[in-house]
Scaffold this motif. Structure first.
Motif, PDB file in Angstrom:
ATOM      1  N   VAL A 176     -16.672  -4.957  -5.499  1.00 54.54           N
ATOM      2  CA  VAL A 176     -15.589  -3.981  -5.559  1.00 54.54           C
ATOM      3  C   VAL A 176     -15.346  -3.361  -4.189  1.00 54.54           C
ATOM      4  CG1 VAL A 176     -14.918  -1.746  -6.524  1.00 54.54           C
ATOM      5  CG2 VAL A 176     -15.927  -3.491  -8.005  1.00 54.54           C
ATOM      6  N   TRP A 177     -16.427  -3.058  -3.467  1.00 49.89           N
ATOM      7  CA  TRP A 177     -16.288  -2.492  -2.118  1.00 49.89           C
ATOM      8  C   TRP A 177     -15.533  -3.442  -1.202  1.00 49.89           C
ATOM      9  CZ3 TRP A 177     -18.936  -4.912   2.035  1.00 49.89           C
ATOM     10  CH2 TRP A 177     -18.777  -4.274   3.272  1.00 49.89           C
ATOM     11  N   ALA A 178     -15.880  -4.732  -1.251  1.00 48.02           N
ATOM     12  CA  ALA A 178     -15.220  -5.711  -0.386  1.00 48.02           C
ATOM     13  C   ALA A 178     -13.743  -5.849  -0.735  1.00 48.02           C
ATOM     14  CB  ALA A 178     -15.924  -7.062  -0.494  1.00 48.02           C
ATOM     15  N   ILE A 179     -13.425  -5.882  -2.015  1.00 46.89           N
ATOM     16  CA  ILE A 179     -12.023  -6.020  -2.443  1.00 46.89           C
ATOM     17  C   ILE A 179     -11.213  -4.801  -2.007  1.00 46.89           C
ATOM     18  CG2 ILE A 179     -10.489  -6.230  -4.428  1.00 46.89           C
ATOM     19  CD1 ILE A 179     -12.020  -8.773  -3.736  1.00 46.89           C
ATOM     20  N   LYS A 180     -11.788  -3.610  -2.142  1.00 49.44           N
ATOM     21  CA  LYS A 180     -11.077  -2.399  -1.718  1.00 49.44           C
ATOM     22  C   LYS A 180     -10.835  -2.410  -0.210  1.00 49.44           C
ATOM     23  CE  LYS A 180     -12.494   1.527  -3.410  1.00 49.44           C
ATOM     24  NZ  LYS A 180     -13.413   2.612  -3.874  1.00 49.44           N
ATOM     25  N   ARG A 181     -11.842  -2.803   0.561  1.00 45.81           N
ATOM     26  CA  ARG A 181     -11.660  -2.861   2.010  1.00 45.81           C
ATOM     27  C   ARG A 181     -10.610  -3.904   2.389  1.00 45.81           C
ATOM     28  NH1 ARG A 181     -15.414  -0.184   5.418  1.00 45.81           N
ATOM     29  NH2 ARG A 181     -14.016  -0.987   7.033  1.00 45.81           N
ATOM     30  N   PHE A 182     -10.604  -5.023   1.693  1.00 43.28           N
ATOM     31  CA  PHE A 182      -9.652  -6.080   2.025  1.00 43.28           C
ATOM     32  C   PHE A 182      -8.221  -5.648   1.735  1.00 43.28           C
ATOM     33  CE2 PHE A 182      -7.225  -9.874   0.648  1.00 43.28           C
ATOM     34  CZ  PHE A 182      -7.154 -10.506   1.878  1.00 43.28           C
ATOM     35  N   PHE A 183      -8.008  -5.001   0.586  1.00 47.48           N
ATOM     36  CA  PHE A 183      -6.638  -4.595   0.261  1.00 47.48           C
ATOM     37  C   PHE A 183      -6.185  -3.441   1.159  1.00 47.48           C
ATOM     38  CE2 PHE A 183      -6.874  -7.138  -3.583  1.00 47.48           C
ATOM     39  CZ  PHE A 183      -5.557  -7.575  -3.691  1.00 47.48           C
ATOM     40  N   GLY A 184      -7.128  -2.597   1.598  1.00 41.75           N
ATOM     41  CA  GLY A 184      -6.763  -1.595   2.586  1.00 41.75           C
ATOM     42  C   GLY A 184      -6.271  -2.241   3.866  1.00 41.75           C
ATOM     43  N   PHE A 185      -6.960  -3.307   4.287  1.00 36.28           N
ATOM     44  CA  PHE A 185      -6.524  -4.057   5.470  1.00 36.28           C
ATOM     45  C   PHE A 185      -5.203  -4.765   5.216  1.00 36.28           C
ATOM     46  CE2 PHE A 185      -6.372  -8.322   7.358  1.00 36.28           C
ATOM     47  CZ  PHE A 185      -6.345  -8.002   8.711  1.00 36.28           C
ATOM     48  N   ALA A 186      -5.062  -5.411   4.047  1.00 32.37           N
ATOM     49  CA  ALA A 186      -3.834  -6.145   3.727  1.00 32.37           C
ATOM     50  C   ALA A 186      -2.634  -5.203   3.643  1.00 32.37           C
ATOM     51  CB  ALA A 186      -4.006  -6.904   2.407  1.00 32.37           C
ATOM     52  N   ASN A 187      -2.832  -3.983   3.132  1.00 33.10           N
ATOM     53  CA  ASN A 187      -1.732  -3.013   3.080  1.00 33.10           C
ATOM     54  C   ASN A 187      -1.282  -2.619   4.474  1.00 33.10           C
ATOM     55  OD1 ASN A 187      -3.210  -1.309   0.198  1.00 33.10           O
ATOM     56  ND2 ASN A 187      -1.892  -3.121   0.298  1.00 33.10           N
ATOM     57  N   GLN A 188      -2.233  -2.418   5.385  1.00 33.12           N
ATOM     58  CA  GLN A 188      -1.890  -2.047   6.749  1.00 33.12           C
ATOM     59  C   GLN A 188      -1.161  -3.169   7.480  1.00 33.12           C
ATOM     60  OE1 GLN A 188      -5.516  -0.871   8.671  1.00 33.12           O
ATOM     61  NE2 GLN A 188      -5.601   1.121   7.662  1.00 33.12           N
ATOM     62  N   GLN A 189      -1.554  -4.410   7.212  1.00 32.28           N
ATOM     63  CA  GLN A 189      -0.964  -5.550   7.897  1.00 32.28           C
ATOM     64  C   GLN A 189       0.324  -6.034   7.246  1.00 32.28           C
ATOM     65  OE1 GLN A 189      -2.243  -6.804  10.815  1.00 32.28           O
ATOM     66  NE2 GLN A 189      -3.631  -5.054  10.673  1.00 32.28           N
ATOM     67  N   GLY A 190       0.675  -5.469   6.095  1.00 33.88           N
ATOM     68  CA  GLY A 190       1.890  -5.886   5.413  1.00 33.88           C
ATOM     69  C   GLY A 190       1.748  -7.184   4.650  1.00 33.88           C
ATOM     70  N   CYS A 191       0.496  -7.633   4.416  1.00 35.51           N
ATOM     71  CA  CYS A 191       0.280  -8.879   3.668  1.00 35.51           C
ATOM     72  C   CYS A 191       0.415  -8.664   2.162  1.00 35.51           C
ATOM     73  CB  CYS A 191      -1.109  -9.446   3.972  1.00 35.51           C
ATOM     74  SG  CYS A 191      -1.405  -9.799   5.711  1.00 35.51           S
ATOM     75  N   SER A 192       0.182  -7.439   1.712  1.00 34.35           N
ATOM     76  CA  SER A 192       0.270  -7.130   0.292  1.00 34.35           C
ATOM     77  C   SER A 192       0.599  -5.647   0.137  1.00 34.35           C
ATOM     78  CB  SER A 192      -1.050  -7.450  -0.414  1.00 34.35           C
ATOM     79  OG  SER A 192      -1.034  -7.004  -1.758  1.00 34.35           O
ATOM     80  N   GLU A 193       1.405  -5.330  -0.868  1.00 30.72           N
ATOM     81  CA  GLU A 193       1.751  -3.943  -1.154  1.00 30.72           C
ATOM     82  C   GLU A 193       0.958  -3.396  -2.334  1.00 30.72           C
ATOM     83  OE1 GLU A 193       5.925  -3.744  -1.734  1.00 30.72           O
ATOM     84  OE2 GLU A 193       6.439  -4.305   0.329  1.00 30.72           O
ATOM     85  N   LEU A 194       0.061  -4.205  -2.898  1.00 32.22           N
ATOM     86  CA  LEU A 194      -0.686  -3.787  -4.079  1.00 32.22           C
ATOM     87  C   LEU A 194      -1.714  -2.715  -3.711  1.00 32.22           C
ATOM     88  CD1 LEU A 194      -1.239  -4.309  -7.102  1.00 32.22           C
ATOM     89  CD2 LEU A 194      -3.028  -5.912  -6.381  1.00 32.22           C
ATOM     90  N   LYS A 195      -1.730  -1.618  -4.483  1.00 35.08           N
ATOM     91  CA  LYS A 195      -2.708  -0.551  -4.308  1.00 35.08           C
ATOM     92  C   LYS A 195      -3.771  -0.664  -5.397  1.00 35.08           C
ATOM     93  CE  LYS A 195      -0.027   1.173  -1.104  1.00 35.08           C
ATOM     94  NZ  LYS A 195      -0.375   1.083   0.337  1.00 35.08           N
ATOM     95  N   VAL A 196      -5.018  -0.813  -4.971  1.00 38.00           N
ATOM     96  CA  VAL A 196      -6.094  -1.050  -5.944  1.00 38.00           C
ATOM     97  C   VAL A 196      -7.045   0.133  -6.055  1.00 38.00           C
ATOM     98  CG1 VAL A 196      -6.007  -3.534  -5.535  1.00 38.00           C
ATOM     99  CG2 VAL A 196      -7.595  -2.107  -4.216  1.00 38.00           C
TER     100      VAL A 196
END
Length: 408
Positions: A176-196
């Motif tokens: 869960v920690w890794a997924i949260k960190r990844f989506f935080g990075f993906a949101n910043q980079q514009g790769c994904s808009e999903l908030k988890v």
């Protein structure tokens, strides 16, 4: 075989033979060379180029996707093509080990690489590898579900967590920690808009299991069972001796270099693979003599900087499940019972060292320093294995009067 590629093929085969690979391995690489040449002939390619190798790699990916070849064969075919290209471009070829393909697309690999780079400097190298490994599994799951990072939904994330849950018996905290960190990075980079964050805000506490250590009697049996008359036995004996005397992790032992041993001061100086923290440990006489015996009478002559290398060609650094292979063989030889997931692994040697330190009366801070823990709390679990010491801490119950007649 076309003459235009014969020089490249013979050069690659000469390199495989020069590093000591057996006849069967040379024939295996010859077959891979034939596959590369056949692909080029079929496509009308007269000369290897980066584009030609990329086309070949894509074609092998398709074959692997259809189940015609496995990941190891696919990786070996790509390695063969790249060695042929290297020989054509530079006039020399260097054989090196390659891991099987990750199964991710080039775009996904680039995103994963950028995510890994964003964590460096903030987290220890071991934590970075853990996060990347968890996210790689998640991206593979998205591929299998026909989903992309840009279209991922909360249901996709929930489906992945449900699927991998049975494999995480001690808890889902790391995943869960890794997924949260990844989506935080993906949101910043514009790769994904999903908030988890909302869905993953609360995670069950990690269950800590007191894994066993080896008793002094079991330790003696394991050491006595290792046959030091062969090069492999000398290597395994030295690794086990070193683990018992220092508590080093298996990853640090297989990465230990010759220049990290100070024979004059009987010390080892290294940087821990998991935490990236420097560590200096004393080298005991038993471990030092075992290592010297391996280096002088068992270690093959090679240019590898590591102390412990393969005993068969190619003579390179140990990789893969080295610790598991060592323990499975010698535990069985020593008659020490061992079952899957019982904790009697190479890492149990580290737990044994920590437990013996606690039992000897050493302060917890000292045990933490020897084991290279950043936090003293990480060393407290070894107290649970020190049975005799715990018995001394038990309080008598004779002062507590029973409240039921049956307890008198």
């Amino acid at each position: 075989m076309e003459k235009k590629f014969s020089t490249l093929v013979e050069g690659v085969l000469a390199e495989t033979a020069s590093i000591g690979l057996g006849d069967a391995s040379v024939r295996y690489y010859r077959s891979c060379c034939h596959t590369v040449v056949g692909f080029c002939d079929g496509r009308g390619i007269d000369q290897l180029t980066e584009q030609a190798v990329e086309e070949f790699r894509a074609a092998m990916d398709e074959r692997a996707h259809r189940g015609e070849i496995g990941p190891t064969m696919r990786s070996t075919l790509e390695k063969t093509a790249r060695m042929m290209l290297q020989l054509q471009q530079t006039g020399v070829v260097v054989w090196q080990r390659r891991r099987p393909a990750s199964g991710l697309s080039t775009t996904e690999e680039s995103v994963l690489a950028a995510f890994s780079e964003s964590l460096r400097g903030e987290l220890a190298s071991g934590s970075v590898r853990l996060a990347v490994c968890e996210v790689r599994q998640f991206l593979r799951y998205l591929d299998s579900a026909g989903c992309t990072l840009g279209s991922v939904t909360l249901d996709d994330v929930r489906g992945f967590l449900v699927k991998v849950r049975p494999r995480h018996t001690s808890g889902m905290g790391n995943t869960v920690w890794a997924i949260k960190r990844f989506f935080g990075f993906a949101n910043q980079q514009g790769c994904s808009e999903l908030k988890v964050e909302a869905m993953l805000a609360r995670v069950g506490p990690r269950r800590q299991r007191a894994l066993p250590c080896f008793t002094p009697e079991e330790t003696g049996r394991i050491l006595a069972a290792i046959e030091t008359g062969s090069p492999r036995g000398k290597r395994d004996y030295a690794m086990v001796r070193l683990a018992l005397s220092t508590g080093l992790r298996c990853g640090d032992i297989v990465s230990l270099r010759l220049d990290q041993i100070d024979w004059r001061r009987d010390e080892i100086h290294l940087v821990q693979h998991k935490t990236s923290a420097p560590l200096t440990l004393p080298l005991s006489a038993e471990a030092g003599n075992a290592i010297a015996d391996w280096i002088l009478h068992g270690r093959p002559a090679c240019q590898a900087p590591e102390v412990f290398v393969r005993v068969y060609a190619p003579f390179v650094k140990l990789s893969g499940p080295t610790g598991a292979l060592i323990m499975n063989q010698w535990l069985h030889k020593a008659g020490v019972s061992h079952q899957a997931h019982d904790g009697k692994t190479f890492h149990a040697l580290r737990r044994t060292t920590g437990t013996r330190l606690v039992e000897s009366g050493a302060e917890l801070e000292l045990a933490s320093q020897v084991l290279g823990h950043r936090d003293v709390a990480s060393s407290r679990r070894y107290i649970a294995l020190a049975d005799e010491s715990l018995r001394k801490c038990c309080l008598p119950l004779d002062r507590f009067a029973p409240t039921r007649e049956g307890l008198r």
